[in-house]
Design a protein around this motif. Structure first.
Motif, PDB file in Angstrom:
ATOM      1  N   CYS A 226      13.515  11.937  13.758  1.00  0.00           N
ATOM      2  CA  CYS A 226      13.118  11.118  14.920  1.00  0.00           C
ATOM      3  C   CYS A 226      13.271  11.822  16.261  1.00  0.00           C
ATOM      4  O   CYS A 226      13.330  11.161  17.310  1.00  0.00           O
TER       5      CYS A 226
ATOM      6  N   VAL B  39      15.707   7.569   8.122  1.00  0.00           N
ATOM      7  CA  VAL B  39      16.028   8.170   9.412  1.00  0.00           C
ATOM      8  C   VAL B  39      17.428   8.772   9.366  1.00  0.00           C
ATOM      9  O   VAL B  39      18.390   8.085   9.000  1.00  0.00           O
TER      10      VAL B  39
ATOM     11  N   VAL C 179      13.326   4.580  17.613  1.00  0.00           N
ATOM     12  CA  VAL C 179      12.446   4.420  16.455  1.00  0.00           C
ATOM     13  C   VAL C 179      12.840   3.195  15.636  1.00  0.00           C
ATOM     14  O   VAL C 179      11.983   2.397  15.239  1.00  0.00           O
TER      15      VAL C 179
ATOM     16  N   PRO D 151      10.133  10.806  18.797  1.00  0.00           N
ATOM     17  CA  PRO D 151      10.089   9.361  18.506  1.00  0.00           C
ATOM     18  C   PRO D 151       8.708   8.733  18.645  1.00  0.00           C
ATOM     19  O   PRO D 151       8.316   7.911  17.808  1.00  0.00           O
TER      20      PRO D 151
ATOM     21  N   VAL E 260       6.618   9.567  15.588  1.00  0.00           N
ATOM     22  CA  VAL E 260       7.073   8.839  14.395  1.00  0.00           C
ATOM     23  C   VAL E 260       6.636   7.377  14.464  1.00  0.00           C
ATOM     24  O   VAL E 260       6.102   6.820  13.498  1.00  0.00           O
TER      25      VAL E 260
END
Length: 354
Positions: A107, A127, A151, A110, A113
Motif C-alpha cells: 500500500c 495488506v 487503503v 495507496p 491500490v
C-alpha cells in the motif's frame, strides 16, 4: 478466516491429490509476478534483485493448466504487484476469467491500490502491517503506516481485507497487539506470520529467537479474538526448540511461481521442480519426478514455520484428531508430534498451556 465450505473444498483437493498423485489440482497458487518493490524491508531483500516480470501471456499460459481449477485461489504479489508493468491488463483478465483471485500489497502507492481494487474487484485484499507508524518505518524502511490505513478505510466495504502481520526480530508482541486492535477497529481480518529464512527473498538473518522469558505468556490476549492465529503462533516455540514435528502435506496442494518462472517445491527450500518457460505447469507439478520429491519432502522435512505451509498442516491434523484417535491419524498421515510429549494430542497440548 475460513468457512466450513473452505475446509470441505480443501479436504476434497487433498484427497484427490493423495489418491491421484499424477492428476493433482491446486487449492492455492501464489504468483510472485514481479520483483519490483518500493519498500526497503529488513526482513525481505527482493527489492535488491534485478527486475524480472511474468508477462500476461505467461500468466494466461499458467492459468490454462489442468491443475488450476475454478476453485484454485490465485494470489497476485511480488515484490509489489501494483508496480508490475502490465498490472491493469492482468487484473482485468483475472476479473473476467478467474475472479477467485487475491491481491497482496504494501500500500505504498495507496491511490493506485484503491483504484484497481474498485475497478477489478479481487476476491480479497491482503495488506502488510507490522506495527504502528514508527515500527513500520523501522522494519520496512518507508513511512507507510498512514498509507495502509488510507487503503483500509477506502476499500474495506468493497472487498474483504486482511492485515498481514509478521512477528520478527524488528518488532514485538506489543506491535502484534496493536495491529490486532487496528483490525478490530476497522472490522477486518488479521493474519499472523512469523519471520523465517526464505531463499527467494534473500532472507538470511536466521530464525526469531524465543528464549527470552515465557514465549507463550507473551502472546497478547487479543489474539484469541482472531481466527486461525493463536495455535500457529504458540506452536512456533515448540518447533523452534525442536519439539514439534509435522509432516508437510501442504506441498501437495499449494504452490508458488517466481517472477523468473521457477516453480519451487515450497516457499522455504531452494528446490526447483521446473520453470514455466521450459515446461507446462502440469508437467512440472505432476511429473513422476515431482511426485517423488513431494512424497520424500512431505515425510522428512520439518524445516520451516511459514504460515503458507504450516497453517495448512496444523488445520489438517487438528481437524482429523477431532474425529479419530491420534494413532489412527498417524496411520494415514504419518508420525507427528505437537511437543516433546510424542503421544500428546493437539487438545491436550493447548489444555496444558492455558
Amino acid at each position: 478466516m475460513y468457512s466450513i465450505g473452505d475446509y470441505i473444498r480443501n479436504g476434497c483437493v487433498y484427497l484427490n491429490n493423495i489418491v491421484r498423485p499424477r492428476h493433482k489440482t491446486l487449492g492455492s497458487l501464489m504468483i510472485y509476478s514481479t520483483t519490483r518493490c518500493q519498500s526497503r524491508c529488513r526482513h525481505c531483500s527482493i527489492w535488491k534483485k534485478r527486475e524480472e516480470n511474468l508477462s500476461l501471456d505467461d500468466i494466461k499460459r499458467i492459468m490454462r493448466s489442468k491443475c488450476v481449477t475454478s476453485g484454485t485461489v490465485v494470489g497476485l504479489e511480488g515484490g509489489e504487484f501494483v508496480l508490475h508493468p502490465q498490472m491493469e491488463e492482468i487484473m482485468d483478465w483475472f476479473m473476467r476469467h478467474h475472479p477467485n483471485y487475491t491481491l497482496l500489497s504494501n500500500c505504498l502507492a495507496p491511490k493506485k491500490v484503491i483504484d484497481v481494487v474498485r475497478k477489478y474487484r479481487p476476491a480479497h485484499l491482503y495488506v502488510s502491517l507490522d506495527g504502528g507508524r514508527d515500527t513500520y518505518k523501522y522494519m520496512r524502511g518507508r513511512d507507510g503506516y498512514d498509507k495502509v490505513i488510507e487503503v483500509v478505510e477506502a476499500v474495506r466495504d468493497i472487498v474483504p481485507v486482511s492485515l498481514m502481520f509478521c512477528l520478527s526480530p524488528w518488532n514485538t508482541f506489543a506491535d502484534m497487539e496493536f495491529v490486532i486492535n487496528v483490525a478490530g477497529r476497522y472490522g477486518v481480518d488479521v493474519r499472523i506470520g512469523i519471520y523465517g529464512t526464505m531463499e527467494y527473498f534473500d532472507v538470511s538473518e536466521g530464525m526469531l529467537a524465543t528464549d527470552k522469558g515465557d514465549y507463550v505468556r507473551q502472546i497478547p490476549a487479543n489474539i484469541h479474538g482472531t481466527d486461525e492465529n493463536y495455535d500457529f503462533v504458540a506452536l512456533y516455540d515448540e518447533w523452534r526448540n525442536g519439539n514439534l514435528v509435522l509432516p508437510c502435506h501442504s506441498i501437495f496442494s499449494e504452490l508458488v511461481i517466481h517472477a523468473d518462472g521457477n516453480v519451487p517445491l515450497c516457499q522455504n527450500l531452494d528446490v526447483i521442480l521446473g520453470n514455466i518457460h521450459d515446461r507446462s505447469l502440469d508437467e512440472i507439478f505432476n511429473s513422476p519426478e515431482a511426485c517423488r520429491m513431494q512424497c520424500r519432502y512431505s515425510k522428512r522435512c520439518n524445516g520451516c514455520w511459514i504460515n503458507f505451509h504450516r497453517k495448512y498442516d496444523i488445520i489438517l491434523l487438528r481437524n482429523m484428531e477431532r474425529v479419530l484417535p491420534k494413532k489412527a491419524v498417524e496411520w494415514f498421515f504419518g508420525k507427528y508430534q505437537w511437543s516433546s510429549d510424542t503421544g500428546g494430542t493437539y487438545r491436550q497440548y493447548f489444555n496444558k498451556i492455558k
